[in-house]
Write a protein that holds these residues in place. Structure first.
Motif, mmCIF file in Angstrom:
data_model
loop_
_atom_site.group_PDB
_atom_site.id
_atom_site.type_symbol
_atom_site.label_atom_id
_atom_site.label_comp_id
_atom_site.label_asym_id
_atom_site.label_seq_id
_atom_site.Cartn_x
_atom_site.Cartn_y
_atom_site.Cartn_z
ATOM 1 N N ILE A 9 0.850 -1.204 0.000
ATOM 2 C CA ILE A 9 0.000 0.000 0.000
ATOM 3 C C ILE A 9 0.878 1.244 0.000
ATOM 4 C CG2 ILE A 9 -1.610 1.373 1.412
ATOM 5 C CD1 ILE A 9 -2.897 -1.334 2.252
ATOM 6 N N GLN A 10 1.897 1.253 0.829
ATOM 7 C CA GLN A 10 2.800 2.402 0.913
ATOM 8 C C GLN A 10 3.484 2.657 -0.435
ATOM 9 O OE1 GLN A 10 5.314 3.204 4.537
ATOM 10 N NE2 GLN A 10 6.941 2.612 3.133
ATOM 11 N N ASP A 11 3.899 1.589 -1.112
ATOM 12 C CA ASP A 11 4.623 1.734 -2.385
ATOM 13 C C ASP A 11 3.721 2.011 -3.572
ATOM 14 O OD1 ASP A 11 6.952 1.256 -0.985
ATOM 15 O OD2 ASP A 11 7.091 -0.855 -1.581
ATOM 16 N N HIS A 12 2.448 1.525 -3.545
ATOM 17 C CA HIS A 12 1.602 1.618 -4.736
ATOM 18 C C HIS A 12 0.384 2.532 -4.611
ATOM 19 C CE1 HIS A 12 3.898 -2.104 -5.396
ATOM 20 N NE2 HIS A 12 3.840 -1.734 -6.653
ATOM 21 N N PHE A 13 -0.056 2.813 -3.403
ATOM 22 C CA PHE A 13 -1.255 3.625 -3.228
ATOM 23 C C PHE A 13 -0.961 5.038 -2.732
ATOM 24 C CE2 PHE A 13 -3.682 -0.226 -3.637
ATOM 25 C CZ PHE A 13 -4.910 0.201 -4.103
ATOM 26 N N ARG A 14 0.069 5.181 -1.960
ATOM 27 C CA ARG A 14 0.358 6.506 -1.407
ATOM 28 C C ARG A 14 0.741 7.475 -2.506
ATOM 29 N NH1 ARG A 14 3.824 6.075 4.182
ATOM 30 N NH2 ARG A 14 2.163 5.207 5.458
ATOM 31 N N TRP A 15 0.152 8.656 -2.387
ATOM 32 C CA TRP A 15 0.450 9.729 -3.317
ATOM 33 C C TRP A 15 0.428 11.018 -2.505
ATOM 34 C CZ3 TRP A 15 -3.599 12.871 -6.096
ATOM 35 C CH2 TRP A 15 -3.012 13.776 -6.985
ATOM 36 N N GLU A 16 1.491 11.761 -2.582
ATOM 37 C CA GLU A 16 1.643 12.990 -1.795
ATOM 38 C C GLU A 16 0.409 13.891 -1.893
ATOM 39 O OE1 GLU A 16 3.503 15.252 0.949
ATOM 40 O OE2 GLU A 16 4.453 13.465 0.096
#
Length: 174
Positions: A9-16
């Motif tokens: 989730i951190q690598d693929h969903f997070r967006w600033e």
């Protein structure tokens, strides 16, 4: 596996550009304030009073089971305490991780609303509860198992509260 899902989730969903949104969504669950206010509002109106009382009963019992009993008995560390690669996007909660209190509180009220309110008025709280639950993963402060356990406790408390309310206030046959 829980840690790997969070890393994914951190690598693929997070967006600033969306961090502010998920922080705002999760804040609705802080201390259960949004759900407490919703219960009080529902209690204030005759047509929704029974729903409000039922939701408050579910919320309170979910809090007792989750935050006072299970969290302290299991004492699961937060994901960021176990995996240094997981970066929390909010102030690090100090209590234990399992189960998710935000998720439990949200679904404890939302599932009562789904059962007792008509149409979209029952669906909207469930959608918001789902968003709050996901926000806990997105922000890196809960494992997926924590969120699932919070949901299951809420499913139990909402079911028991609805049945209790139905039995208490159903017309008696002579």
């Amino acid at each position: 596996m829980d840690g790997n899902i969070l890393l994914w989730i951190q690598d693929h969903f997070r967006w600033e550009g969306m961090n502010w949104f998920w922080k705002g969504i999760t804040s609705l669950g802080n201390g259960g304030w949004f759900w407490i206010v919703l219960c009080v509002l529902l209690i204030c109106f005759g047509k929704t009073r029974k729903t409000g009382v039922t939701a408050a009963l579910s919320l309170l019992s979910g809090f007792l089971i989750t935050n006072l009993l299970i969290k302290n008995a299991v004492a699961r560390p937060r994901p960021f305490d176990t995996y240094t690669q997981i970066i929390p996007l909010i102030i690090r909660p100090k209590d234990y991780s399992f189960p998710s209190g935000h998720t439990c509180a949200s679904f404890a009220v939302a599932l009562v609303c789904l059962r007792m309110l008509p149409g979209k008025w029952g669906i909207l709280p469930v959608v918001l509860a789902g968003m709050i639950a996901f926000s806990r993963l997105y922000l890196g402060v809960h494992y997926p198992g924590d969120v699932l356990a919070g949901f299951l406790v809420a499913l139990l408390t909402s079911t028991v509260a609805c049945r209790l309310m139905r039995r208490t206030f159903s017309p008696q046959k002579s």
